[in-house]
Design a protein around this motif. Structure first.
Motif, PDB file in Angstrom:
ATOM      1  N   VAL A   1     -52.180 -20.009   1.798  1.00 56.64           N
ATOM      2  CA  VAL A   1     -51.287 -18.491   1.033  1.00 56.64           C
ATOM      3  C   VAL A   1     -52.567 -17.983   0.582  1.00 56.64           C
ATOM      4  CG1 VAL A   1     -49.865 -17.784  -0.803  1.00 56.64           C
ATOM      5  CG2 VAL A   1     -49.256 -19.502   0.563  1.00 56.64           C
ATOM      6  N   VAL A   2     -53.712 -18.688  -0.117  1.00 54.30           N
ATOM      7  CA  VAL A   2     -54.743 -17.960  -0.608  1.00 54.30           C
ATOM      8  C   VAL A   2     -55.529 -17.164   0.369  1.00 54.30           C
ATOM      9  CG1 VAL A   2     -56.881 -18.460  -1.729  1.00 54.30           C
ATOM     10  CG2 VAL A   2     -54.989 -19.533  -2.612  1.00 54.30           C
ATOM     11  N   GLN A   3     -55.588 -17.508   1.683  1.00 55.85           N
ATOM     12  CA  GLN A   3     -56.325 -16.929   2.558  1.00 55.85           C
ATOM     13  C   GLN A   3     -55.445 -15.553   3.159  1.00 55.85           C
ATOM     14  OE1 GLN A   3     -59.567 -17.430   3.781  1.00 55.85           O
ATOM     15  NE2 GLN A   3     -59.540 -18.800   2.206  1.00 55.85           N
ATOM     16  N   LEU A   4     -54.197 -16.004   3.190  1.00 51.89           N
ATOM     17  CA  LEU A   4     -53.389 -15.114   3.509  1.00 51.89           C
ATOM     18  C   LEU A   4     -53.416 -13.976   2.676  1.00 51.89           C
ATOM     19  CD1 LEU A   4     -51.128 -14.713   5.918  1.00 51.89           C
ATOM     20  CD2 LEU A   4     -49.517 -15.097   4.025  1.00 51.89           C
ATOM     21  N   ARG A   5     -53.564 -14.065   1.432  1.00 51.22           N
ATOM     22  CA  ARG A   5     -53.514 -12.861   0.241  1.00 51.22           C
ATOM     23  C   ARG A   5     -54.924 -12.189   0.235  1.00 51.22           C
ATOM     24  NH1 ARG A   5     -51.421 -15.425  -5.404  1.00 51.22           N
ATOM     25  NH2 ARG A   5     -49.187 -15.383  -4.720  1.00 51.22           N
ATOM     26  N   LYS A   6     -55.946 -13.030   0.648  1.00 52.37           N
ATOM     27  CA  LYS A   6     -57.383 -12.585   0.919  1.00 52.37           C
ATOM     28  C   LYS A   6     -57.437 -11.390   2.325  1.00 52.37           C
ATOM     29  CE  LYS A   6     -62.226 -13.642   1.464  1.00 52.37           C
ATOM     30  NZ  LYS A   6     -62.418 -12.465   2.554  1.00 52.37           N
ATOM     31  N   LEU A   7     -56.550 -11.709   3.342  1.00 54.87           N
ATOM     32  CA  LEU A   7     -56.680 -10.981   4.498  1.00 54.87           C
ATOM     33  C   LEU A   7     -55.855  -9.725   4.027  1.00 54.87           C
ATOM     34  CD1 LEU A   7     -55.596 -13.406   7.371  1.00 54.87           C
ATOM     35  CD2 LEU A   7     -57.853 -12.324   6.754  1.00 54.87           C
ATOM     36  N   LYS A   8     -54.882  -9.644   3.042  1.00 48.85           N
ATOM     37  CA  LYS A   8     -54.093  -8.529   2.770  1.00 48.85           C
ATOM     38  C   LYS A   8     -55.182  -7.716   1.834  1.00 48.85           C
ATOM     39  CE  LYS A   8     -51.080  -6.114   0.164  1.00 48.85           C
ATOM     40  NZ  LYS A   8     -51.282  -5.008  -0.987  1.00 48.85           N
ATOM     41  N   ASP A   9     -55.960  -8.331   0.892  1.00 46.22           N
ATOM     42  CA  ASP A   9     -57.019  -7.668   0.059  1.00 46.22           C
ATOM     43  C   ASP A   9     -57.804  -7.033   1.091  1.00 46.22           C
ATOM     44  OD1 ASP A   9     -55.276  -8.286  -2.242  1.00 46.22           O
ATOM     45  OD2 ASP A   9     -56.687 -10.283  -2.632  1.00 46.22           O
ATOM     46  N   ASP A  10     -58.291  -7.642   2.013  1.00 44.68           N
ATOM     47  CA  ASP A  10     -59.331  -6.852   2.838  1.00 44.68           C
ATOM     48  C   ASP A  10     -58.715  -5.765   3.716  1.00 44.68           C
ATOM     49  OD1 ASP A  10     -61.043  -8.936   2.121  1.00 44.68           O
ATOM     50  OD2 ASP A  10     -60.906 -10.080   3.821  1.00 44.68           O
ATOM     51  N   SER A  11     -57.575  -5.870   4.013  1.00 47.69           N
ATOM     52  CA  SER A  11     -56.916  -4.760   4.762  1.00 47.69           C
ATOM     53  C   SER A  11     -56.810  -3.388   3.857  1.00 47.69           C
ATOM     54  CB  SER A  11     -55.475  -5.169   4.986  1.00 47.69           C
ATOM     55  OG  SER A  11     -54.481  -5.228   4.173  1.00 47.69           O
TER      56      SER A  11
END
Length: 242
Positions: free
Chosen positions: A19-29
Motif C-alpha cells: 500500500v505504501v508503494q501504491l500511495r507513492k505511485l498516486k503521489d507521482d501521478s
C-alpha cells in the motif's frame, strides 16, 4: 504530495509495503482521486479503499496506475503478490459494487495469477504499525536524531568452482537459506556472484541485498520459470547453482 493517514495497525507487513508503494505511485501521478478514476476506469471510492488498505486492488488497476506514471510494473506486482499471500481473516471481492461495469485495462496473464485481498490481524500488527509510522508520518520539528542501522561494507570476491554439478563462488555453500531485500552478509555475496555468473547483473558483489540484486533475482526467476517474488529460496538457489 498527499498527506496520507496512518494505515490500520492490523495490516500484515507485506500489505503495508504494497500500500505504501501504491500511495507513492498516486503521489507521482499528481492526480486527484476523481481524475485517477477517470483515467483508469476504477471509481474514486474504490481507489480510496485501495489506498487505505481496506481492499487489495485488481491487477489491472495496479497496471493502469503504473502506466500513468511510466513506472515499471514488475516491482509493484511482486509486492502485490506478496500481499495477496498474507494471512487473511476475511476476503472481500476485488471488484467493489460501485466500480464501473464498463471496459477496464486488461491484466496480463502473469498478473491475473495474483491473489485476492489481504486484510490481516494478529502477528503483523505491531510490525505493520511501525512500518507505516516510519514511512508516512511527518517527523516533528523537535525530534531527536535516531541511530541508523549501517550495513557493513565488506569486499567479497567471486571464486567459482564446480562440485557435483553445482557452482560455488567461495562465500557460502548454502542451498536453502531464505534471502530478501535489506539482508546482508556472505550468503548475499554468494547470491550476487552466482547471479553474475548466470548473466544477471546485481551490481557489485558487496553482500547487500538492494534493488539491483532484487531486479537480478526477478530476472533470473523469470528465465528459469520460477515463482517471481524477488526472494531467494531453495528453488532459486538450485537454479543458480545448477
Amino acid at each position: 504530495m498527499a498527506r496520507w493517514r496512518p494505515l490500520p495497525a492490523g495490516l500484515d507487513p507485506a500489505v503495508v509495503r504494497f500500500v505504501v508503494q501504491l500511495r507513492k505511485l498516486k503521489d507521482d501521478s499528481g492526480l486527484s482521486l476523481p481524475r485517477l478514476a477517470a483515467k483508469t476506469g476504477y471509481s474514486a471510492s474504490s481507489w480510496e479503499r485501495y489506498f487505505v488498505g481496506k481492499t487489495l486492488p485488481p491487477a489491472a488497476a495496479v497496471e493502469a496506475l503504473a502506466a500513468l506514471v511510466g513506472a515499471d510494473p514488475v516491482r509493484i506486482e511482486v509486492l502485490r503478490e506478496a500481499a495477496s499471500r498474507a494471512p487473511v481473516d476475511q476476503q472481500p471481492d476485488e471488484q467493489a459494487a460501485d466500480e464501473p461495469a464498463g471496459p477496464r485495462p486488461a491484466a496480463s496473464s502473469r498478473t491475473r495469477r495474483l491473489g485476492r485481498t489481504a486484510l490481516t490481524a494478529g502477528a503483523g500488527a505491531v510490525v505493520g504499525a511501525a512500518i507505516t509510522l516510519l514511512v508516512l508520518s511527518p517527523e516533528p520539528a523537535n525530534a531527536k536524531p535516531q541511530a541508523l542501522v549501517v550495513k557493513p561494507r565488506t569486499v567479497y570476491t567471486c571464486t567459482y568452482t564446480q562440485r557435483d554439478g553445482r557452482w560455488y563462488a567461495g562465500n557460502s555453500t548454502t542451498t536453502s537459506d531464505i534471502l530478501e531485500v535489506d539482508m546482508w552478509g556472505p550468503e548475499v555475496a554468494e547470491l550476487q556472484c552466482l547471479l553474475q555468473h548466470a548473466g544477471f547483473s546485481p551490481g557489485a558483489a558487496d553482500g547487500n541485498f538492494g534493488p539491483l540484486t532484487e531486479t537480478a533475482v526477478i530476472d533470473a526467476q523469470k528465465a528459469h520459470h520460477l515463482d517471481v517474488d524477488g526472494q531467494v529460496g531453495p528453488q532459486t538457489w538450485a537454479a543458480l547453482r545448477g
